[in-house]
Design a protein around this motif. Sequence first.
Motif, PDB file in Angstrom:
ATOM      1  N   CYS A 398     -20.365   8.507 -31.026  1.00  0.00           N
ATOM      2  CA  CYS A 398     -20.591   7.993 -29.670  1.00  0.00           C
ATOM      3  C   CYS A 398     -20.278   9.072 -28.637  1.00  0.00           C
ATOM      4  N   LEU A 399     -19.204   9.797 -28.856  1.00  0.00           N
ATOM      5  CA  LEU A 399     -18.784  10.828 -27.925  1.00  0.00           C
ATOM      6  C   LEU A 399     -19.828  11.930 -27.785  1.00  0.00           C
ATOM      7  N   LEU A 400     -20.339  12.419 -28.914  1.00  0.00           N
ATOM      8  CA  LEU A 400     -21.363  13.462 -28.875  1.00  0.00           C
ATOM      9  C   LEU A 400     -22.640  12.954 -28.220  1.00  0.00           C
ATOM     10  N   SER A 401     -23.024  11.728 -28.530  1.00  0.00           N
ATOM     11  CA  SER A 401     -24.261  11.162 -27.977  1.00  0.00           C
ATOM     12  C   SER A 401     -24.201  11.087 -26.457  1.00  0.00           C
ATOM     13  N   PHE A 402     -23.143  10.505 -25.917  1.00  0.00           N
ATOM     14  CA  PHE A 402     -23.059  10.302 -24.471  1.00  0.00           C
ATOM     15  C   PHE A 402     -22.731  11.596 -23.723  1.00  0.00           C
ATOM     16  N   SER A 403     -22.032  12.529 -24.368  1.00  0.00           N
ATOM     17  CA  SER A 403     -21.780  13.815 -23.692  1.00  0.00           C
ATOM     18  C   SER A 403     -23.071  14.615 -23.573  1.00  0.00           C
ATOM     19  N   MET A 404     -23.940  14.564 -24.604  1.00  0.00           N
ATOM     20  CA  MET A 404     -25.248  15.219 -24.492  1.00  0.00           C
ATOM     21  C   MET A 404     -26.067  14.602 -23.373  1.00  0.00           C
ATOM     22  N   LEU A 405     -26.068  13.265 -23.321  1.00  0.00           N
ATOM     23  CA  LEU A 405     -26.837  12.584 -22.279  1.00  0.00           C
ATOM     24  C   LEU A 405     -26.301  12.912 -20.894  1.00  0.00           C
ATOM     25  N   ALA A 406     -24.978  12.951 -20.736  1.00  0.00           N
ATOM     26  CA  ALA A 406     -24.384  13.254 -19.436  1.00  0.00           C
ATOM     27  C   ALA A 406     -24.740  14.665 -18.991  1.00  0.00           C
ATOM     28  N   THR A 407     -24.650  15.631 -19.903  1.00  0.00           N
ATOM     29  CA  THR A 407     -24.972  17.020 -19.550  1.00  0.00           C
ATOM     30  C   THR A 407     -26.450  17.160 -19.210  1.00  0.00           C
ATOM     31  N   ALA A 408     -27.305  16.553 -20.016  1.00  0.00           N
ATOM     32  CA  ALA A 408     -28.745  16.633 -19.759  1.00  0.00           C
ATOM     33  C   ALA A 408     -29.110  15.969 -18.434  1.00  0.00           C
ATOM     34  N   LEU A 409     -28.505  14.835 -18.129  1.00  0.00           N
ATOM     35  CA  LEU A 409     -28.770  14.137 -16.865  1.00  0.00           C
ATOM     36  C   LEU A 409     -28.373  14.994 -15.670  1.00  0.00           C
ATOM     37  N   SER A 410     -27.193  15.612 -15.736  1.00  0.00           N
ATOM     38  CA  SER A 410     -26.742  16.439 -14.607  1.00  0.00           C
ATOM     39  C   SER A 410     -27.658  17.642 -14.420  1.00  0.00           C
ATOM     40  N   LEU A 411     -28.149  18.227 -15.519  1.00  0.00           N
ATOM     41  CA  LEU A 411     -29.076  19.363 -15.412  1.00  0.00           C
ATOM     42  C   LEU A 411     -30.429  18.905 -14.860  1.00  0.00           C
ATOM     43  N   ARG A 412     -30.871  17.745 -15.265  1.00  0.00           N
ATOM     44  CA  ARG A 412     -32.119  17.202 -14.714  1.00  0.00           C
ATOM     45  C   ARG A 412     -31.988  17.024 -13.206  1.00  0.00           C
ATOM     46  N   MET A 413     -30.879  16.440 -12.783  1.00  0.00           N
ATOM     47  CA  MET A 413     -30.663  16.215 -11.356  1.00  0.00           C
ATOM     48  C   MET A 413     -30.566  17.535 -10.597  1.00  0.00           C
ATOM     49  N   ALA A 414     -30.048  18.574 -11.245  1.00  0.00           N
ATOM     50  CA  ALA A 414     -29.886  19.868 -10.584  1.00  0.00           C
ATOM     51  C   ALA A 414     -31.182  20.656 -10.502  1.00  0.00           C
ATOM     52  N   LYS A 419     -36.074  14.351  -5.510  1.00  0.00           N
ATOM     53  CA  LYS A 419     -34.718  14.036  -5.105  1.00  0.00           C
ATOM     54  C   LYS A 419     -34.043  13.155  -6.164  1.00  0.00           C
ATOM     55  N   VAL A 420     -32.745  13.238  -6.195  1.00  0.00           N
ATOM     56  CA  VAL A 420     -31.970  12.452  -7.151  1.00  0.00           C
ATOM     57  C   VAL A 420     -32.170  10.965  -6.875  1.00  0.00           C
ATOM     58  N   SER A 421     -32.418  10.194  -7.950  1.00  0.00           N
ATOM     59  CA  SER A 421     -32.650   8.758  -7.794  1.00  0.00           C
ATOM     60  C   SER A 421     -31.384   7.965  -8.129  1.00  0.00           C
ATOM     61  N   VAL A 422     -31.421   6.711  -7.743  1.00  0.00           N
ATOM     62  CA  VAL A 422     -30.268   5.840  -7.983  1.00  0.00           C
ATOM     63  C   VAL A 422     -30.042   5.642  -9.480  1.00  0.00           C
ATOM     64  N   TRP A 423     -31.134   5.515 -10.248  1.00  0.00           N
ATOM     65  CA  TRP A 423     -30.960   5.274 -11.686  1.00  0.00           C
ATOM     66  C   TRP A 423     -30.317   6.469 -12.360  1.00  0.00           C
ATOM     67  N   GLU A 424     -30.611   7.663 -11.901  1.00  0.00           N
ATOM     68  CA  GLU A 424     -29.987   8.855 -12.491  1.00  0.00           C
ATOM     69  C   GLU A 424     -28.486   8.878 -12.204  1.00  0.00           C
ATOM     70  N   ILE A 425     -28.120   8.534 -10.986  1.00  0.00           N
ATOM     71  CA  ILE A 425     -26.692   8.481 -10.637  1.00  0.00           C
ATOM     72  C   ILE A 425     -25.986   7.415 -11.470  1.00  0.00           C
TER      73      ILE A 425
END
Length: 664
Positions: A398-414, A419-425
């Motif tokens: 679970c930890l690896l799965s959600f940490s990958m998703l969190a990192t990928a999401l922040s890079l997508r937003m960057a 513009k950054v959307s509410v669903w991404e936040i």
Amino acid sequence: MEGKGKKAILRLLAPAAVAAAACLACFFIVWFAYLRGSESKAKSVELNGDFSAETAPLAEGETTQQTFTSKGALYAVGVVFRKLDDSVAGTLTVRLTDAESGKTVLAAEGNIAQVQYESFTAFSLDAPVTDSAALHRWTLEITAHYTAAAGSLALGKSTAVPAGFGTLTENGETAAGALALLAAQQQLGTLPLKGYWALGFVCAALTAGLTLLCRLHRPGKAALTVLAVLAAGLCYQFVLPAYSAPDEIIHYHTAYALSNQWMGVQPDDAANNFIERECDAAAEFTDYHTSAYTYRYLLSHFWDKAPAAAPMTESNVELLGGYPVPYLLSAAGITLARLLHFGGVGTAFFARLWNLAFFALAAGAAVRLVPRGKGIFAVLALLPMSLHLGGSFSYDSCLLSFSMLATALSLRMAWQEEKVSVWEIAALAVCCAVVAPLKAIYLPLCLLVFLVPAGQYAAKRVRLGARAAVLAAAFAAFGAYTLRSVLGVLSHQAAAAGAAAATSAAADAGNYSIFALLRSPGVFLKLLCNTFLPQADRYAASVIGGSLGYLNLAEIRLSALLVVGFLLLLLAAAVPQAGQERTLLPWQKLLGVLIFLMAAGLLLAACIQWTPLSYDFIWGFQGRYLLPVLPLLLLALPLERVHTQGDTFYGLVLGGFALEVLTL
């Protein structure tokens, strides 16, 4: 035109065929070097493991005799020899006879030079006994014939006589005690080798299929990542089966206890906290001693069915309660398997697959989300340690799965144009909230929201709200879990007393304190040097998966060539593609490195708190703990002046899968 079409097909299929042939060649080499003939190996039990005493010296031509009983099959017997003189030569005659029927099942004569001293020397039966239920009474006779006049050997024995042992005679005279005896009662057989070759052909087929897909650049990158991770992960389920991951049996018990809650099952005895079906607690599969016999057991019992009213067993075991999120999927798998009456092996494998499937989907989602650097997440998911943990009961999946998703999401937003959307936040906040309670060292991952430049937000209030929401979600989840744990201890007096006793014992033992070490920099520096300088290569390799498994498997390490191959693949994944040189800005790289160092620092502090004062190194540090923050370090590498010609993603996935086949 028809001839050209056939040539085109051959050019397309030839690399796939070569890859499959190379895969099978690797499996053949390992079989030829290590596994050939292993079907005759036997598993032994000590009928009497005490050889603290010894018999009288074996006289020339005289016989030492022991009667004993054994139940079930018998393939070999072993005794312990002692060397009484500096040199001894000659022959030994060993005979084993059924005391009831008089039938001789072992009549061997061998060179004394082949004897192993101070450990069991085994002698295979000429006619193995395969009856698995009968009780047999045996007479074992050992006679020495020396090339010198005097005897120079003795046999190890115990002073007490264990149950099942009869008279011991030494050189024809009755003596006290009983010979130390070993009995081989199981033979490996061909089933594990059949499983090995089945795995070989499956890997060859998967390698060929993946080679073909990569040459066609099909399917999409996210879907290919999911397929590659699932394919390699399924093979890992058999090579490193359930209970072989770090602390996996504790995580399995925790998920099983959650399943019990859903099914309304609880122990009858108040002294116990855990109940499970007897078939789920089979010692051959759950004792961490993974061996060839573990594979034989799981292959022969994989399709077993449990009765509708399966016998249950209760116990008091360690559970990781208070935070059910990482166990929801595996608990669902266990529950469904129990409802379908799967046996113990089938339940463990089926429940593990739920975590593996989510891990593969998370890796594919990370590849889809991130605009560039996709190869980093694909290769990260294909590392041996990632696959081993991702397909296990451990909350690290679970930890690896959600940490990958969190990192990928922040890079997508960057990086994205929009513009950054509410669903991404909201998604980033959820990922950080899930990760934070799992291990406090990953709380800094909530700082990923600061990777997003101010210009990516529609307005200042949106930026401030996004950062506040992510930070609040992470700290609220962490705080709620911590508070619940504290209240859970305080609400039970017995648990509180136990915790106080444990704390007192820890204080008596004396552990290092990070604050005390900061006041003694010399001691701190010495600890760091003793920890990391002698074993820097081991810690670096452990990030990749240089050693896999747990306890007895932990010392089985991968070839250094494979570790280097995965490291080079990670570096290649971090190299930007021509035309996409835009990577993280210097301040973003600095923040990424800071998050990585904060996680590493918190890990180091936790390990120091566990280390007794008697140690001169830091205990418990493992490279696998850095996997969730590894992409941030790779993205911070100064590779702006280096780039690849063309898209390397498919080659990276194929290379990662090929290395995984070699690992398997």
